[in-house]
Enzyme design. Structure first.
Site, mmCIF file in Angstrom:
data_model
loop_
_atom_site.group_PDB
_atom_site.id
_atom_site.type_symbol
_atom_site.label_atom_id
_atom_site.label_comp_id
_atom_site.label_asym_id
_atom_site.label_seq_id
_atom_site.Cartn_x
_atom_site.Cartn_y
_atom_site.Cartn_z
ATOM 1 N N SER A 1 -13.123 -5.365 8.463
ATOM 2 C CA SER A 1 -12.420 -4.895 7.282
ATOM 3 C C SER A 1 -13.426 -4.509 6.209
ATOM 4 O O SER A 1 -14.534 -5.053 6.147
ATOM 5 C CB SER A 1 -11.524 -6.016 6.755
ATOM 6 O OG SER A 1 -11.125 -5.763 5.426
ATOM 7 N N CYS B 1 -2.617 3.072 2.865
ATOM 8 C CA CYS B 1 -3.350 2.051 3.601
ATOM 9 C C CYS B 1 -4.495 2.654 4.416
ATOM 10 O O CYS B 1 -4.537 3.853 4.668
ATOM 11 C CB CYS B 1 -2.412 1.251 4.493
ATOM 12 S SG CYS B 1 -3.151 -0.308 5.054
ATOM 13 N N CYS C 1 0.816 -1.221 0.000
ATOM 14 C CA CYS C 1 0.000 0.000 0.000
ATOM 15 C C CYS C 1 0.849 1.270 0.000
ATOM 16 O O CYS C 1 0.446 2.307 -0.536
ATOM 17 C CB CYS C 1 -0.898 0.047 1.240
ATOM 18 S SG CYS C 1 -1.230 -1.503 2.040
ATOM 19 N N LYS D 1 -6.017 3.341 7.416
ATOM 20 C CA LYS D 1 -6.154 4.405 8.412
ATOM 21 C C LYS D 1 -5.373 5.655 8.048
ATOM 22 O O LYS D 1 -5.609 6.726 8.595
ATOM 23 C CB LYS D 1 -5.713 3.915 9.799
ATOM 24 C CG LYS D 1 -6.410 2.642 10.254
ATOM 25 C CD LYS D 1 -7.918 2.728 10.147
ATOM 26 C CE LYS D 1 -8.582 1.377 10.349
ATOM 27 N NZ LYS D 1 -8.269 0.381 9.308
#
Length: 578
Positions: free
Chosen positions: A481, A133, A60, A135
Protein backbone atom coordinates in the site's frame (compact mmCIF):
# COMPACT_ATOMS: atom_id res chain seq x y z
CA UNK A 1 -8.40 30.10 -15.07
CA UNK A 2 -10.53 32.13 -17.57
CA UNK A 3 -12.58 30.07 -19.96
CA UNK A 4 -13.76 30.84 -23.48
CA UNK A 5 -17.54 30.86 -22.98
CA UNK A 6 -18.39 30.90 -26.70
CA UNK A 7 -19.75 27.55 -27.86
CA UNK A 8 -17.55 26.14 -30.64
CA UNK A 9 -19.06 24.66 -33.81
CA UNK A 10 -18.54 20.92 -34.30
CA UNK A 11 -18.78 18.88 -37.48
CA UNK A 12 -20.44 15.61 -36.46
CA UNK A 13 -19.32 14.05 -39.74
CA UNK A 14 -15.79 13.96 -38.27
CA UNK A 15 -16.70 12.61 -34.82
CA UNK A 16 -17.27 9.02 -33.64
CA UNK A 17 -20.85 9.81 -32.60
CA UNK A 18 -21.85 10.16 -36.26
CA UNK A 19 -22.15 6.38 -36.27
CA UNK A 20 -25.04 6.52 -33.77
CA UNK A 21 -26.73 9.84 -34.47
CA UNK A 22 -26.41 11.07 -38.08
CA UNK A 23 -28.39 10.14 -41.21
CA UNK A 24 -31.66 8.32 -42.04
CA UNK A 25 -30.17 4.90 -41.25
CA UNK A 26 -29.59 6.00 -37.64
CA UNK A 27 -33.26 6.73 -36.98
CA UNK A 28 -33.55 3.64 -34.69
CA UNK A 29 -30.59 4.88 -32.66
CA UNK A 30 -32.08 8.35 -32.30
CA UNK A 31 -35.36 6.86 -31.13
CA UNK A 32 -33.52 5.61 -28.03
CA UNK A 33 -32.19 9.10 -27.34
CA UNK A 34 -35.70 10.57 -27.62
CA UNK A 35 -36.83 7.91 -25.14
CA UNK A 36 -34.39 9.39 -22.61
CA UNK A 37 -35.73 12.91 -23.09
CA UNK A 38 -32.99 14.21 -25.40
CA UNK A 39 -33.80 16.97 -27.88
CA UNK A 40 -32.81 17.19 -31.53
CA UNK A 41 -30.27 19.86 -30.57
CA UNK A 42 -28.69 17.58 -27.95
CA UNK A 43 -28.52 14.69 -30.42
CA UNK A 44 -26.79 16.96 -32.93
CA UNK A 45 -24.10 17.93 -30.41
CA UNK A 46 -20.94 15.94 -29.55
CA UNK A 47 -21.52 13.12 -27.07
CA UNK A 48 -19.25 13.24 -24.01
CA UNK A 49 -18.89 10.18 -21.81
CA UNK A 50 -18.86 11.11 -18.12
CA UNK A 51 -17.42 8.01 -16.43
CA UNK A 52 -17.46 7.65 -12.68
CA UNK A 53 -16.39 4.96 -10.24
CA UNK A 54 -19.27 5.79 -7.90
CA UNK A 55 -20.31 3.06 -5.50
CA UNK A 56 -21.13 2.43 -1.87
CA UNK A 57 -18.06 0.31 -1.20
CA UNK A 58 -16.04 2.98 0.60
CA UNK A 59 -15.74 6.74 1.24
CA UNK A 60 -13.32 7.15 -1.69
CA UNK A 61 -16.13 6.83 -4.21
CA UNK A 62 -19.24 8.02 -2.41
CA UNK A 63 -19.08 11.66 -3.61
CA UNK A 64 -18.38 10.91 -7.28
CA UNK A 65 -22.05 10.81 -8.31
CA UNK A 66 -22.53 14.36 -7.01
CA UNK A 67 -19.39 15.54 -8.74
CA UNK A 68 -20.43 13.95 -12.04
CA UNK A 69 -23.52 16.18 -12.10
CA UNK A 70 -21.25 19.23 -11.95
CA UNK A 71 -19.15 17.87 -14.82
CA UNK A 72 -22.32 17.47 -16.89
CA UNK A 73 -23.25 21.11 -16.27
CA UNK A 74 -19.89 22.17 -17.65
CA UNK A 75 -20.21 19.97 -20.73
CA UNK A 76 -23.71 21.32 -21.45
CA UNK A 77 -22.61 24.92 -21.00
CA UNK A 78 -19.87 24.42 -23.58
CA UNK A 79 -22.08 22.86 -26.24
CA UNK A 80 -21.77 19.14 -25.54
CA UNK A 81 -24.21 16.40 -24.58
CA UNK A 82 -22.99 14.49 -21.51
CA UNK A 83 -23.77 10.78 -21.14
CA UNK A 84 -23.02 9.51 -17.65
CA UNK A 85 -21.99 5.92 -16.96
CA UNK A 86 -20.32 4.06 -14.13
CA UNK A 87 -17.67 1.42 -13.79
CA UNK A 88 -16.38 -0.70 -10.91
CA UNK A 89 -13.88 -0.11 -8.16
CA UNK A 90 -12.30 -2.45 -5.66
CA UNK A 91 -11.39 -0.40 -2.60
CA UNK A 92 -8.10 -1.45 -1.08
CA UNK A 93 -8.87 -0.45 2.49
CA UNK A 94 -11.79 -2.91 2.47
CA UNK A 95 -10.01 -5.58 0.40
CA UNK A 96 -6.83 -5.46 2.51
CA UNK A 97 -5.57 -8.41 4.50
CA UNK A 98 -7.65 -11.20 2.95
CA UNK A 99 -8.28 -12.90 -0.39
CA UNK A 100 -10.29 -9.93 -1.63
CA UNK A 101 -7.06 -8.03 -2.24
CA UNK A 102 -6.35 -10.34 -5.18
CA UNK A 103 -9.11 -8.43 -7.01
CA UNK A 104 -7.51 -5.02 -6.52
CA UNK A 105 -4.90 -4.75 -9.27
CA UNK A 106 -7.07 -6.77 -11.65
CA UNK A 107 -9.74 -4.09 -11.16
CA UNK A 108 -7.42 -1.53 -12.77
CA UNK A 109 -7.59 -3.48 -16.02
CA UNK A 110 -11.35 -4.03 -15.63
CA UNK A 111 -11.89 -0.29 -15.20
CA UNK A 112 -9.84 0.56 -18.29
CA UNK A 113 -11.53 -2.20 -20.29
CA UNK A 114 -15.09 -1.33 -19.29
CA UNK A 115 -14.60 2.38 -19.99
CA UNK A 116 -13.14 1.45 -23.38
CA UNK A 117 -16.04 -0.87 -24.18
CA UNK A 118 -18.68 1.67 -23.12
CA UNK A 119 -17.05 4.43 -25.18
CA UNK A 120 -16.62 2.17 -28.22
CA UNK A 121 -20.10 0.67 -27.99
CA UNK A 122 -21.83 4.05 -27.89
CA UNK A 123 -19.36 6.05 -30.02
CA UNK A 124 -18.79 8.87 -27.58
CA UNK A 125 -16.60 11.72 -28.81
CA UNK A 126 -14.82 12.76 -25.61
CA UNK A 127 -14.40 11.59 -22.03
CA UNK A 128 -14.34 13.05 -18.55
CA UNK A 129 -13.33 10.44 -15.96
CA UNK A 130 -13.88 10.78 -12.21
CA UNK A 131 -12.07 8.42 -9.84
CA UNK A 132 -11.39 8.13 -6.12
CA UNK A 133 -9.77 4.89 -4.96
CA UNK A 134 -6.28 3.63 -5.77
CA UNK A 135 -6.68 1.55 -8.95
CA UNK A 136 -9.49 3.63 -10.40
CA UNK A 137 -7.18 6.59 -11.02
CA UNK A 138 -4.64 4.80 -13.23
CA UNK A 139 -7.42 2.66 -14.74
CA UNK A 140 -9.30 5.75 -15.88
CA UNK A 141 -6.15 7.43 -17.22
CA UNK A 142 -5.18 4.24 -19.05
CA UNK A 143 -8.59 4.22 -20.78
CA UNK A 144 -8.14 7.84 -21.85
CA UNK A 145 -4.77 7.18 -23.44
CA UNK A 146 -6.00 3.93 -25.03
CA UNK A 147 -9.05 5.57 -26.63
CA UNK A 148 -7.21 8.83 -27.43
CA UNK A 149 -10.37 10.92 -27.60
CA UNK A 150 -10.14 14.35 -25.96
CA UNK A 151 -10.25 13.61 -22.24
CA UNK A 152 -10.04 15.25 -18.82
CA UNK A 153 -9.38 13.41 -15.57
CA UNK A 154 -10.81 14.67 -12.28
CA UNK A 155 -9.98 13.29 -8.85
CA UNK A 156 -12.78 12.83 -6.34
CA UNK A 157 -10.67 14.37 -3.58
CA UNK A 158 -9.11 13.18 -0.35
CA UNK A 159 -10.75 12.46 2.98
CA UNK A 160 -10.46 14.92 5.85
CA UNK A 161 -8.03 13.86 8.59
CA UNK A 162 -9.41 12.33 11.75
CA UNK A 163 -8.39 13.52 15.20
CA UNK A 164 -7.32 11.17 17.97
CA UNK A 165 -5.74 12.34 21.21
CA UNK A 166 -4.90 15.72 19.71
CA UNK A 167 -3.25 14.43 16.50
CA UNK A 168 -4.32 14.09 12.87
CA UNK A 169 -4.86 10.44 11.98
CA UNK A 170 -5.60 8.39 8.85
CA UNK A 171 -6.72 4.86 8.19
CA UNK A 172 -3.07 3.75 8.27
CA UNK A 173 -2.95 4.71 11.93
CA UNK A 174 -5.77 2.22 12.44
CA UNK A 175 -3.89 -0.53 10.61
CA UNK A 176 -0.81 0.18 12.76
CA UNK A 177 -2.98 0.27 15.87
CA UNK A 178 -3.88 -3.36 15.19
CA UNK A 179 -0.19 -4.19 15.67
CA UNK A 180 -0.06 -2.11 18.85
CA UNK A 181 -3.12 -3.96 20.12
CA UNK A 182 -1.53 -7.32 19.34
CA UNK A 183 1.60 -6.24 21.21
CA UNK A 184 -0.46 -5.27 24.24
CA UNK A 185 0.33 -1.56 23.85
CA UNK A 186 -3.23 -0.46 23.05
CA UNK A 187 -6.44 -1.51 24.75
CA UNK A 188 -9.77 -2.43 23.20
CA UNK A 189 -11.34 0.90 24.12
CA UNK A 190 -8.63 3.00 22.44
CA UNK A 191 -8.63 0.84 19.31
CA UNK A 192 -12.39 1.23 19.04
CA UNK A 193 -12.20 4.99 19.67
CA UNK A 194 -9.55 5.37 16.96
CA UNK A 195 -11.48 3.38 14.36
CA UNK A 196 -14.53 5.55 15.00
CA UNK A 197 -12.77 8.86 14.27
CA UNK A 198 -10.01 8.04 11.74
CA UNK A 199 -12.16 8.51 8.62
CA UNK A 200 -14.55 11.42 9.24
CA UNK A 201 -15.77 12.21 5.71
CA UNK A 202 -16.07 11.17 2.10
CA UNK A 203 -12.84 10.97 0.14
CA UNK A 204 -9.76 8.87 -0.51
CA UNK A 205 -7.11 8.02 2.10
CA UNK A 206 -5.62 11.25 3.34
CA UNK A 207 -1.85 10.66 3.26
CA UNK A 208 0.46 10.47 0.27
CA UNK A 209 -0.74 6.95 -0.32
CA UNK A 210 -1.62 5.54 -3.76
CA UNK A 211 -4.77 7.57 -4.46
CA UNK A 212 -3.18 10.93 -3.69
CA UNK A 213 0.02 9.88 -5.43
CA UNK A 214 -1.89 9.17 -8.64
CA UNK A 215 -3.92 12.35 -8.20
CA UNK A 216 -0.61 14.22 -8.21
CA UNK A 217 0.32 12.26 -11.34
CA UNK A 218 -2.88 13.38 -13.08
CA UNK A 219 -1.84 17.02 -12.75
CA UNK A 220 1.85 16.45 -13.42
CA UNK A 221 1.24 14.37 -16.53
CA UNK A 222 -1.26 16.96 -17.78
CA UNK A 223 -4.56 15.02 -18.01
CA UNK A 224 -6.19 16.99 -15.17
CA UNK A 225 -6.74 20.72 -14.99
CA UNK A 226 -4.21 22.55 -12.81
CA UNK A 227 -5.04 22.58 -9.11
CA UNK A 228 -7.83 20.02 -9.41
CA UNK A 229 -6.28 17.29 -7.24
CA UNK A 230 -6.09 19.22 -3.98
CA UNK A 231 -9.48 20.11 -2.53
CA UNK A 232 -10.82 17.47 -0.12
CA UNK A 233 -13.86 15.52 -1.31
CA UNK A 234 -16.41 17.24 1.00
CA UNK A 235 -15.47 20.74 -0.15
CA UNK A 236 -18.06 22.35 -2.42
CA UNK A 237 -15.18 23.90 -4.37
CA UNK A 238 -14.69 20.48 -5.96
CA UNK A 239 -17.97 21.01 -7.84
CA UNK A 240 -16.55 24.12 -9.52
CA UNK A 241 -13.45 22.15 -10.55
CA UNK A 242 -15.68 19.42 -11.96
CA UNK A 243 -17.77 21.92 -13.91
CA UNK A 244 -14.62 23.50 -15.26
CA UNK A 245 -13.35 20.06 -16.32
CA UNK A 246 -16.54 19.58 -18.34
CA UNK A 247 -15.94 22.88 -20.11
CA UNK A 248 -12.25 22.13 -20.71
CA UNK A 249 -13.02 18.77 -22.39
CA UNK A 250 -15.15 20.63 -24.93
CA UNK A 251 -12.30 23.06 -25.57
CA UNK A 252 -9.98 20.09 -26.08
CA UNK A 253 -12.46 18.56 -28.53
CA UNK A 254 -12.65 21.84 -30.45
CA UNK A 255 -8.86 22.31 -30.56
CA UNK A 256 -8.06 18.65 -31.20
CA UNK A 257 -5.91 18.08 -28.09
CA UNK A 258 -5.83 14.35 -27.38
CA UNK A 259 -4.33 12.33 -24.52
CA UNK A 260 -1.39 11.12 -26.59
CA UNK A 261 -0.47 14.73 -27.32
CA UNK A 262 -0.24 15.14 -23.54
CA UNK A 263 1.13 11.78 -22.36
CA UNK A 264 4.65 11.70 -23.81
CA UNK A 265 7.96 10.43 -22.49
CA UNK A 266 8.70 13.92 -21.16
CA UNK A 267 5.38 14.24 -19.33
CA UNK A 268 5.85 10.74 -17.89
CA UNK A 269 9.21 11.90 -16.57
CA UNK A 270 7.47 14.90 -15.01
CA UNK A 271 4.97 12.59 -13.33
CA UNK A 272 7.72 10.34 -11.99
CA UNK A 273 9.49 13.41 -10.57
CA UNK A 274 6.38 14.39 -8.63
CA UNK A 275 5.94 10.85 -7.25
CA UNK A 276 9.53 10.86 -6.00
CA UNK A 277 9.48 14.44 -4.69
CA UNK A 278 6.30 13.84 -2.70
CA UNK A 279 7.42 10.53 -1.17
CA UNK A 280 4.60 8.90 -3.09
CA UNK A 281 3.41 5.33 -3.30
CA UNK A 282 5.57 2.54 -4.72
CA UNK A 283 2.52 1.78 -6.86
CA UNK A 284 3.55 4.75 -8.99
CA UNK A 285 6.29 2.47 -10.31
CA UNK A 286 3.58 0.08 -11.50
CA UNK A 287 1.00 2.50 -12.85
CA UNK A 288 3.23 4.92 -14.79
CA UNK A 289 4.58 2.09 -17.02
CA UNK A 290 1.00 0.89 -17.57
CA UNK A 291 -0.18 4.35 -18.66
CA UNK A 292 2.85 4.68 -20.94
CA UNK A 293 2.09 1.25 -22.42
CA UNK A 294 -1.31 2.48 -23.62
CA UNK A 295 0.48 5.09 -25.73
CA UNK A 296 3.08 2.63 -27.04
CA UNK A 297 5.85 4.21 -24.94
CA UNK A 298 8.40 1.90 -23.30
CA UNK A 299 8.73 3.45 -19.85
CA UNK A 300 9.38 0.56 -17.51
CA UNK A 301 10.25 0.31 -13.80
CA UNK A 302 13.92 1.01 -14.49
CA UNK A 303 13.13 4.19 -16.43
CA UNK A 304 10.94 5.30 -13.56
CA UNK A 305 13.72 4.43 -11.10
CA UNK A 306 16.24 6.51 -13.02
CA UNK A 307 14.01 9.56 -12.53
CA UNK A 308 13.38 8.72 -8.87
CA UNK A 309 17.11 8.53 -8.14
CA UNK A 310 17.82 12.00 -9.47
CA UNK A 311 14.87 13.78 -7.83
CA UNK A 312 15.02 15.51 -4.43
CA UNK A 313 12.42 14.59 -1.82
CA UNK A 314 10.70 17.85 -0.85
CA UNK A 315 7.11 17.24 0.38
CA UNK A 316 6.81 16.17 4.03
CA UNK A 317 3.72 14.00 3.69
CA UNK A 318 2.48 10.90 5.52
CA UNK A 319 3.27 8.04 5.86
CA UNK A 320 6.98 8.95 5.86
CA UNK A 321 6.39 12.55 6.87
CA UNK A 322 4.13 14.68 9.06
CA UNK A 323 1.37 16.13 6.90
CA UNK A 324 -1.79 14.96 5.12
CA UNK A 325 -3.35 15.91 1.79
CA UNK A 326 -5.49 18.66 3.34
CA UNK A 327 -2.31 20.34 4.61
CA UNK A 328 -0.81 20.24 1.12
CA UNK A 329 -3.99 21.76 -0.31
CA UNK A 330 -3.89 24.58 2.21
CA UNK A 331 -0.41 25.66 1.10
CA UNK A 332 -1.31 25.57 -2.59
CA UNK A 333 -1.65 21.92 -3.56
CA UNK A 334 0.16 19.93 -6.21
CA UNK A 335 1.12 23.06 -8.21
CA UNK A 336 3.39 24.12 -5.32
CA UNK A 337 5.34 20.83 -5.53
CA UNK A 338 5.53 21.20 -9.30
CA UNK A 339 6.61 24.85 -9.07
CA UNK A 340 9.44 23.91 -6.68
CA UNK A 341 10.59 21.20 -9.08
CA UNK A 342 10.30 23.46 -12.13
CA UNK A 343 12.27 26.25 -10.43
CA UNK A 344 14.93 23.67 -9.54
CA UNK A 345 15.23 22.55 -13.17
CA UNK A 346 13.63 19.13 -12.66
CA UNK A 347 10.53 19.39 -14.89
CA UNK A 348 10.00 19.74 -18.64
CA UNK A 349 8.12 23.03 -18.74
CA UNK A 350 7.24 22.76 -22.43
CA UNK A 351 4.88 19.79 -22.03
CA UNK A 352 1.36 20.57 -23.23
CA UNK A 353 -1.46 20.09 -20.72
CA UNK A 354 -5.15 19.46 -21.17
CA UNK A 355 -6.14 23.14 -21.00
CA UNK A 356 -3.94 23.85 -24.03
CA UNK A 357 -1.20 25.63 -22.08
CA UNK A 358 2.27 24.36 -21.29
CA UNK A 359 3.20 23.19 -17.82
CA UNK A 360 5.40 26.26 -17.38
CA UNK A 361 2.55 28.57 -18.40
CA UNK A 362 0.20 26.90 -15.94
CA UNK A 363 2.73 27.34 -13.13
CA UNK A 364 3.80 30.88 -14.01
CA UNK A 365 1.76 32.54 -11.26
CA UNK A 366 2.21 29.86 -8.59
CA UNK A 367 4.11 31.05 -5.51
CA UNK A 368 5.74 28.76 -2.95
CA UNK A 369 4.55 30.11 0.42
CA UNK A 370 7.34 30.96 2.83
CA UNK A 371 5.41 30.46 6.07
CA UNK A 372 5.02 26.69 5.75
CA UNK A 373 7.16 23.56 5.86
CA UNK A 374 4.90 21.12 4.01
CA UNK A 375 6.78 21.64 0.73
CA UNK A 376 10.42 22.66 0.58
CA UNK A 377 12.45 24.04 -2.29
CA UNK A 378 14.82 21.73 -4.14
CA UNK A 379 17.72 23.71 -2.66
CA UNK A 380 16.71 22.57 0.84
CA UNK A 381 15.18 19.11 0.38
CA UNK A 382 14.29 16.57 3.01
CA UNK A 383 16.80 14.34 1.22
CA UNK A 384 18.74 14.77 -2.04
CA UNK A 385 17.17 11.73 -3.73
CA UNK A 386 13.54 10.73 -4.11
CA UNK A 387 11.32 9.15 -1.51
CA UNK A 388 10.95 6.05 -3.70
CA UNK A 389 13.89 3.90 -4.89
CA UNK A 390 14.15 1.03 -7.37
CA UNK A 391 16.48 -1.91 -6.73
CA UNK A 392 18.05 -4.59 -8.89
CA UNK A 393 20.34 -7.56 -8.30
CA UNK A 394 20.65 -11.34 -8.21
CA UNK A 395 17.46 -11.57 -6.17
CA UNK A 396 15.56 -9.21 -8.48
CA UNK A 397 16.92 -9.31 -12.06
CA UNK A 398 13.77 -7.53 -13.28
CA UNK A 399 13.86 -5.05 -10.41
CA UNK A 400 12.04 -4.17 -7.21
CA UNK A 401 10.88 -1.00 -5.47
CA UNK A 402 10.92 0.48 -1.95
CA UNK A 403 9.63 3.69 -0.34
CA UNK A 404 12.44 5.25 1.70
CA UNK A 405 10.70 8.54 2.55
CA UNK A 406 11.26 9.21 6.24
CA UNK A 407 13.74 6.34 6.68
CA UNK A 408 17.13 7.00 8.24
CA UNK A 409 18.86 3.64 7.61
CA UNK A 410 18.89 2.60 3.97
CA UNK A 411 20.79 -0.69 4.16
CA UNK A 412 19.86 -4.01 5.77
CA UNK A 413 21.48 -7.43 6.03
CA UNK A 414 19.46 -10.23 7.56
CA UNK A 415 18.29 -13.83 7.36
CA UNK A 416 15.34 -15.00 5.31
CA UNK A 417 12.06 -16.13 6.88
CA UNK A 418 10.12 -17.54 3.94
CA UNK A 419 6.32 -17.62 3.61
CA UNK A 420 4.37 -18.72 0.55
CA UNK A 421 1.42 -16.38 1.11
CA UNK A 422 0.57 -13.28 3.11
CA UNK A 423 -1.66 -15.13 5.58
CA UNK A 424 1.27 -17.28 6.75
CA UNK A 425 3.42 -14.20 7.33
CA UNK A 426 0.67 -12.28 9.11
CA UNK A 427 0.03 -15.24 11.42
CA UNK A 428 3.75 -15.32 12.33
CA UNK A 429 3.65 -11.59 13.11
CA UNK A 430 0.56 -12.07 15.25
CA UNK A 431 2.37 -14.83 17.20
CA UNK A 432 5.32 -12.44 17.71
CA UNK A 433 7.35 -15.09 15.86
CA UNK A 434 9.44 -12.51 13.98
CA UNK A 435 12.83 -11.60 15.39
CA UNK A 436 15.16 -8.66 14.99
CA UNK A 437 17.33 -9.15 11.90
CA UNK A 438 14.76 -11.24 10.00
CA UNK A 439 13.99 -10.53 6.36
CA UNK A 440 10.38 -11.64 5.91
CA UNK A 441 9.95 -13.12 2.42
CA UNK A 442 6.37 -13.30 1.10
CA UNK A 443 6.26 -14.98 -2.30
CA UNK A 444 3.76 -16.45 -4.73
CA UNK A 445 1.87 -13.17 -4.40
CA UNK A 446 2.92 -11.70 -7.77
CA UNK A 447 0.65 -10.75 -10.69
CA UNK A 448 0.41 -14.37 -11.91
CA UNK A 449 1.18 -16.22 -8.72
CA UNK A 450 -1.38 -14.57 -6.48
CA UNK A 451 -3.01 -14.06 -8.81
CA UNK A 452 -3.43 -10.32 -8.47
CA UNK A 453 -0.28 -9.03 -6.72
CA UNK A 454 -1.79 -8.29 -3.33
CA UNK A 455 -0.79 -5.36 -1.14
CA UNK A 456 0.61 -6.21 2.30
CA UNK A 457 -0.53 -3.28 4.45
CA UNK A 458 -2.05 -5.46 7.17
CA UNK A 459 1.24 -7.29 7.66
CA UNK A 460 3.53 -4.27 7.41
CA UNK A 461 1.33 -2.16 9.69
CA UNK A 462 1.23 -4.93 12.30
CA UNK A 463 5.03 -5.12 12.21
CA UNK A 464 5.30 -1.37 12.66
CA UNK A 465 2.65 -1.31 15.36
CA UNK A 466 4.63 -3.92 17.32
CA UNK A 467 7.67 -1.64 17.27
CA UNK A 468 9.58 -3.85 14.82
CA UNK A 469 9.44 -1.49 11.83
CA UNK A 470 13.15 -0.64 11.90
CA UNK A 471 14.32 -4.04 13.14
CA UNK A 472 13.17 -6.27 10.28
CA UNK A 473 12.82 -6.00 6.51
CA UNK A 474 10.23 -7.50 4.16
CA UNK A 475 10.50 -8.47 0.50
CA UNK A 476 7.72 -9.72 -1.75
CA UNK A 477 6.76 -10.28 -5.36
CA UNK A 478 3.47 -8.70 -4.33
CA UNK A 479 2.87 -5.02 -3.64
CA UNK A 480 2.60 -2.58 -0.79
CA UNK A 481 0.00 0.00 0.00
CA UNK A 482 1.02 3.60 -0.40
CA UNK A 483 0.51 3.73 3.35
CA UNK A 484 3.27 1.21 4.06
CA UNK A 485 6.39 2.42 5.84
CA UNK A 486 9.54 0.65 6.95
CA UNK A 487 12.06 -1.36 4.92
CA UNK A 488 9.51 -3.07 2.66
CA UNK A 489 10.55 -4.08 -0.85
CA UNK A 490 7.86 -4.99 -3.38
CA UNK A 491 7.47 -5.88 -7.05
CA UNK A 492 10.39 -8.32 -6.88
CA UNK A 493 10.76 -9.82 -10.34
CA UNK A 494 10.73 -12.28 -11.87
CA UNK A 495 8.03 -13.44 -9.47
CA UNK A 496 8.14 -16.80 -7.73
CA UNK A 497 5.33 -18.25 -9.87
CA UNK A 498 7.51 -18.12 -12.99
CA UNK A 499 10.64 -19.45 -11.26
CA UNK A 500 12.16 -16.16 -10.14
CA UNK A 501 14.98 -16.20 -7.55
CA UNK A 502 12.60 -15.14 -4.75
CA UNK A 503 10.95 -18.55 -5.12
CA UNK A 504 14.29 -20.31 -4.59
CA UNK A 505 15.07 -18.79 -1.19
CA UNK A 506 15.23 -20.90 1.98
CA UNK A 507 15.00 -19.97 5.64
CA UNK A 508 18.37 -18.76 6.85
CA UNK A 509 19.64 -17.42 3.52
CA UNK A 510 21.39 -14.09 4.02
CA UNK A 511 19.72 -11.23 2.13
CA UNK A 512 21.44 -7.90 1.54
CA UNK A 513 19.43 -4.77 0.74
CA UNK A 514 21.10 -1.50 -0.23
CA UNK A 515 18.73 1.34 -1.10
CA UNK A 516 21.68 3.72 -1.53
CA UNK A 517 23.34 1.70 -4.30
CA UNK A 518 20.00 0.29 -5.47
CA UNK A 519 20.77 -3.41 -5.03
CA UNK A 520 18.96 -6.50 -3.73
CA UNK A 521 21.11 -9.61 -3.35
CA UNK A 522 21.33 -12.97 -1.61
CA UNK A 523 24.52 -14.56 -0.31
CA UNK A 524 23.96 -17.90 -2.01
CA UNK A 525 26.28 -19.14 -4.75
CA UNK A 526 25.15 -19.29 -8.36
CA UNK A 527 25.73 -23.06 -8.28
CA UNK A 528 23.41 -23.50 -5.29
CA UNK A 529 20.72 -21.29 -6.84
CA UNK A 530 20.93 -23.30 -10.06
CA UNK A 531 20.54 -26.57 -8.14
CA UNK A 532 17.49 -25.17 -6.40
CA UNK A 533 16.10 -23.99 -9.73
CA UNK A 534 16.31 -27.49 -11.17
CA UNK A 535 14.41 -28.86 -8.17
CA UNK A 536 11.77 -26.11 -8.24
CA UNK A 537 8.23 -27.03 -9.33
CA UNK A 538 5.57 -24.55 -10.48
CA UNK A 539 2.49 -24.21 -8.30
CA UNK A 540 -1.18 -23.93 -9.11
CA UNK A 541 -3.50 -21.48 -7.40
CA UNK A 542 -7.05 -21.93 -6.16
CA UNK A 543 -8.24 -19.66 -8.98
CA UNK A 544 -8.80 -22.03 -11.89
CA UNK A 545 -11.82 -20.27 -13.39
CA UNK A 546 -13.39 -16.83 -13.45
CA UNK A 547 -11.95 -13.34 -13.71
CA UNK A 548 -8.78 -13.98 -11.70
CA UNK A 549 -7.94 -17.08 -13.76
CA UNK A 550 -8.32 -15.01 -16.92
CA UNK A 551 -6.18 -12.25 -15.43
CA UNK A 552 -3.41 -14.71 -14.54
CA UNK A 553 -3.28 -15.99 -18.15
CA UNK A 554 -2.82 -12.50 -19.58
CA UNK A 555 -0.87 -10.46 -17.05
CA UNK A 556 2.78 -9.60 -17.61
CA UNK A 557 5.57 -8.71 -15.22
CA UNK A 558 5.55 -5.90 -12.69
CA UNK A 559 8.65 -4.53 -14.40
CA UNK A 560 6.48 -3.49 -17.37
CA UNK A 561 3.46 -2.41 -15.32
CA UNK A 562 1.62 -5.75 -15.00
CA UNK A 563 -0.33 -5.09 -18.20
CA UNK A 564 -2.66 -7.51 -19.95
CA UNK A 565 -2.61 -6.54 -23.64
CA UNK A 566 -0.04 -5.52 -26.28
CA UNK A 567 -0.67 -1.78 -25.91
CA UNK A 568 -0.44 1.18 -28.23
CA UNK A 569 2.62 -0.10 -30.08
CA UNK A 570 0.56 -2.96 -31.55
CA UNK A 571 -2.41 -0.88 -32.71
CA UNK A 572 -3.60 -0.93 -36.30
CA UNK A 573 -6.25 1.73 -35.59
CA UNK A 574 -7.13 4.17 -32.83
CA UNK A 575 -10.69 4.45 -31.53
CA UNK A 576 -10.66 8.24 -31.81
CA UNK A 577 -10.24 7.93 -35.58
CA UNK A 578 -13.14 5.58 -36.33
Amino acid sequence: MPLDTAKPKFDKAKLPSRHVSVGPDRAPHRSYYYAMGMTEEEIAQPFVGVATCWNEAAPCNISLSRQAQAVKLGVKAAGGTPREFTTITVTDGIAMGHQGMKSSLASREAIADTVELTMRGHCYDALVGLAGCDKSLPGMMMAMVRLNVPSVFIYGGSILPGRFKGKDVTVVDVFEAVGQHQAGNMGDADLHALECVACPSAGSCGGQFTANTMACVSEAIGLAIPGSAGAPAPYESRDALCEQSGQIVMQALASGIRPRDIVTRRSLENAARVVAASGGSTNGGLHLPAIAHEAGIDFDLHEVGRIFKSTPYIADLKPGGRYVAKDLYEVGGVPVIMKALLDGGYLHGDCIQVNGKTLAENLAHVVIPEDQDVVRTTAKPLSPTGGVVTLRGRLAPEGAIVKVAGMKVLTFRGTARCFDCEEEAFAAVQRRDIREGDVIVIRYEGPKGGPGMREMLSTTSAIYGQGMGDKVALITDGRFSGGTRGFCIGHVGPEAAVGGPIGLLKDGDVIVIDAVEGTLDVEVSDEELEARRKAWQPRTTDYQSGALWKYAQLVGSAEKGAVTHPGGAAETHCYADI
